[in-house]
Design a protein around this motif. Structure first.
Motif, PDB file in Angstrom:
ATOM      1  N   PHE A 182      31.552 -33.988 -20.522  1.00  0.00           N
ATOM      2  CA  PHE A 182      30.728 -33.043 -19.583  1.00  0.00           C
ATOM      3  C   PHE A 182      31.566 -32.911 -18.361  1.00  0.00           C
ATOM      4  N   GLY A 183      32.108 -33.935 -17.837  1.00  0.00           N
ATOM      5  CA  GLY A 183      32.849 -34.130 -16.672  1.00  0.00           C
ATOM      6  C   GLY A 183      33.797 -33.003 -16.387  1.00  0.00           C
ATOM      7  N   PRO A 184      34.833 -33.078 -17.059  1.00  0.00           N
ATOM      8  CA  PRO A 184      35.926 -32.122 -16.972  1.00  0.00           C
ATOM      9  C   PRO A 184      35.404 -30.795 -17.280  1.00  0.00           C
ATOM     10  N   LEU A 185      34.763 -30.395 -18.163  1.00  0.00           N
ATOM     11  CA  LEU A 185      34.176 -29.376 -18.987  1.00  0.00           C
ATOM     12  C   LEU A 185      33.320 -28.644 -17.604  1.00  0.00           C
ATOM     13  N   PHE A 186      32.531 -29.324 -17.041  1.00  0.00           N
ATOM     14  CA  PHE A 186      31.811 -28.781 -15.785  1.00  0.00           C
ATOM     15  C   PHE A 186      32.596 -28.636 -14.486  1.00  0.00           C
ATOM     16  N   THR A 187      33.658 -29.477 -14.471  1.00  0.00           N
ATOM     17  CA  THR A 187      34.335 -29.372 -13.421  1.00  0.00           C
ATOM     18  C   THR A 187      35.448 -28.203 -13.277  1.00  0.00           C
ATOM     19  N   PHE A 188      35.913 -27.993 -14.542  1.00  0.00           N
ATOM     20  CA  PHE A 188      36.725 -27.019 -14.425  1.00  0.00           C
ATOM     21  C   PHE A 188      35.880 -25.542 -14.624  1.00  0.00           C
TER      22      PHE A 188
ATOM     23  N   ALA B   5      32.065 -29.835  -8.340  1.00  0.00           N
ATOM     24  CA  ALA B   5      32.586 -29.975  -9.529  1.00  0.00           C
ATOM     25  C   ALA B   5      32.966 -31.498  -9.333  1.00  0.00           C
ATOM     26  N   ALA B   6      33.573 -31.867  -8.455  1.00  0.00           N
ATOM     27  CA  ALA B   6      33.846 -33.312  -8.406  1.00  0.00           C
ATOM     28  C   ALA B   6      33.027 -34.139  -8.596  1.00  0.00           C
ATOM     29  N   LEU B   7      31.751 -33.862  -8.035  1.00  0.00           N
ATOM     30  CA  LEU B   7      30.484 -34.883  -8.479  1.00  0.00           C
ATOM     31  C   LEU B   7      30.150 -34.824  -9.769  1.00  0.00           C
ATOM     32  N   VAL B   8      30.346 -33.756 -10.358  1.00  0.00           N
ATOM     33  CA  VAL B   8      30.065 -33.747 -11.783  1.00  0.00           C
ATOM     34  C   VAL B   8      30.729 -34.658 -12.676  1.00  0.00           C
TER      35      VAL B   8
END
Length: 300
Positions: free
Chosen positions: A142-148, A180-183
């Motif tokens: 979920f991290g990189p997905l929602f970040t990008f 995005a970084a916090l996600v």
């Protein structure tokens, strides 16, 4: 920094809800498994190895009606070897009982009980273990997905038409970049927390009671290889065949002795009486011939 705004962001909410849901699911399943394992161990603790032969029906009925262990118990029961005995009649018509095998004194199994009562059959098969193992990966993904995704949305909102809009859009871009970084941070942190909590819960709720159940079952049912048991049966069969062979070899002599005894006790006295009667008739005939009488009339 407005934390309320951060935690109302949809991607962050999705990560947090996924983490909380997975933790609740993990706790519920592990508590359920712990309850059944403790219940199973408490039931097995009432049995001893020495009296298991007499109480096997009790443990069999309980295992068969318990859906938690019925499947693995039915498979395990097919490998059990019971201490059987045969009835032998002595020369005095007294019944004596002898064990089939000298090494099988209680209920034994030809397969290791851990092959049936293992982690897969008692623990992981009672919940979606593959989904549980994939949860850290899902949370991390979920991290990189929602970040990008946030970065892409933020870049799409940049407006260079005027200076004021450019400054405002750049400010919005920086705020979106922060979210995005916090996600990514929250997603990776949730993944690590889930793995720690899951391992601790599994150790206390599943691994420890499972080990106690396995130790108890291994204590009640000794493991004996099928080859060793067949060797014992072969040895006992050879002993019995030797006894039968000796009996068959001795049968002609016993039959001869019995026949001689029968003839001596029954036929010989009858023949002696018959010979005695013939001798008497012969003597009477000779006397009648000397006196000149009618031999036939004198005989009758």
């Amino acid at each position: 920094m407005n934390f309320m705004y951060i935690f109302t962001d949809i991607p962050i909410l999705i990560v947090i809800l996924t983490f909380v849901t997975s933790i609740i699911f993990c706790i519920r399943k592990y508590v359920f498994i712990n309850k059944n394992l403790v219940f199973l161990y408490n039931f097995l603790a009432n049995f001893n190895k020495n009296d298991l032969n007499f109480r096997f029906k009790e443990i069999d009925e309980w295992m068969r009606v318990n859906p938690y262990v019925s499947a693995c118990w039915l498979e395990f029961k097919n490998t059990l070897i019971f201490s059987e005995s045969v009835a032998l009649k002595s020369e005095d018509n007294d019944l004596t009982y002898q064990d089939v095998s000298s090494t099988v004194q209680n209920i034994q199994t030809t397969v290791d009980p851990l092959y049936f009562f293992n982690e897969e059959s008692l623990v992981t098969s009672n919940y979606n273990s593959k989904l549980m193992a994939a949860m850290p990966t899902i949370l991390t993904g979920f991290g990189p997905l929602f970040t990008f995704l946030n970065i892409a949305i933020a870049f799409g909102k940049i407006d260079f038409s005027t200076q004021e809009r450019t400054i405002a859009s750049v400010a919005g871009l920086m705020s979106s970049m922060q979210i995005a970084a916090l996600v990514s941070v929250i997603a990776v942190g949730s993944s690590l927390m889930f793995m720690i909590i899951e391992k601790i819960l599994y150790g206390f709720k599943c691994a420890r009671p499972l080990a106690k159940v396995q130790d108890k079952i291994a204590y009640l049912f000794d493991n004996i290889s099928s080859e060793k048991f067949l060797f014992e049966l072969l040895r006992e069969t050879k002993i019995q065949n030797n006894s039968v062979s000796n009996l068959i070899m001795a049968m002609p002599n016993h039959f001869k002795m019995a026949l001689n005894a029968g003839i001596a006790s029954n036929v010989v006295p009858y023949l002696e009486n018959l010979i005695f009667g013939v001798n008497q008739m012969n003597k009477q005939l000779k006397e009648n011939i000397k006196t000149g009488g009618d031999s036939v009339d004198d005989l009758f």
